[in-house]
Design a protein around this motif. Sequence first.
Motif, PDB file in Angstrom:
ATOM      1  N   HIS A 114     -79.767  23.669  38.114  1.00 19.41           N
ATOM      2  CA  HIS A 114     -80.836  24.613  38.445  1.00 19.41           C
ATOM      3  C   HIS A 114     -80.944  24.721  39.960  1.00 19.41           C
ATOM      4  O   HIS A 114     -81.240  23.724  40.627  1.00 19.41           O
ATOM      5  N   VAL A 123     -83.973  33.191  36.305  1.00 14.03           N
ATOM      6  CA  VAL A 123     -85.261  33.181  35.600  1.00 14.03           C
ATOM      7  C   VAL A 123     -86.383  32.995  36.620  1.00 14.03           C
ATOM      8  O   VAL A 123     -86.185  32.408  37.686  1.00 14.03           O
ATOM      9  N   ASN A 143     -90.742  29.271  31.520  1.00 12.97           N
ATOM     10  CA  ASN A 143     -89.585  28.446  31.914  1.00 12.97           C
ATOM     11  C   ASN A 143     -90.000  27.137  32.585  1.00 12.97           C
ATOM     12  O   ASN A 143     -89.353  26.669  33.525  1.00 12.97           O
ATOM     13  N   ARG A 144     -91.062  26.520  32.077  1.00  6.76           N
ATOM     14  CA  ARG A 144     -91.603  25.296  32.691  1.00  6.76           C
ATOM     15  C   ARG A 144     -90.584  24.168  32.753  1.00  6.76           C
ATOM     16  O   ARG A 144     -90.520  23.431  33.735  1.00  6.76           O
ATOM     17  N   ILE A 151     -87.397  24.229  33.113  1.00  4.25           N
ATOM     18  CA  ILE A 151     -86.444  24.442  34.206  1.00  4.25           C
ATOM     19  C   ILE A 151     -87.085  24.114  35.547  1.00  4.25           C
ATOM     20  O   ILE A 151     -86.522  23.385  36.373  1.00  4.25           O
TER      21      ILE A 151
END
Length: 183
Positions: free
Chosen positions: A116, A37, A173-174, A176
């Motif tokens: 992540h 992402v 995708n903040r 993450i």
Amino acid sequence: MRRIAALSFFLFTAVVLSYGAAPPQATPPQVVTARAVLATDAVHPDQTAKMAVVARVQSGYHINAHIPSLDYLIPTRVTFQDSPTFSIQKVVYPNGTSRKFSFVQTPISVYEGEIHVGLILNVDSSTPPGFYTLPGKFFYQACNDQACLPPTSVQFVASIRVVGSTVRLRPVNRAIFKTINFK
């Protein structure tokens, strides 16, 4: 009579040999999934962009951290195919969690659940606007509290939209990217 004897011998030999044959090897279970992402809805040419590989380790398993605690443990790592459009400037692996397992005397650094891996992506200055893909692999060795599976990898593809330099980028995708320390 000779036919019956020959057939009997053939059947007997086939039965005896089949007992010694190795059973078919089962494919190890795939216990990790991975996807890529971006931190923004698109990227600009001649800029860097934040990207993350989001890996999910199946419950009941762990994978070794990127920097394993013991020399013989297989590290987790992320790679990408060479690309004329994109290059990886930096990879940021998360810290592992120290866990004790029955098969080792000291705690080891592992990943469990969702992890992540952060990346800084360089976009080539000559890249025209459009949609691009960047194939990658997430290499790992999964173990449970009793045994380890053979080292393997899972493939994923990063989908990247390149826009002109005057187009405003929007954060995505903040949640993450809050978990990744790019410093």
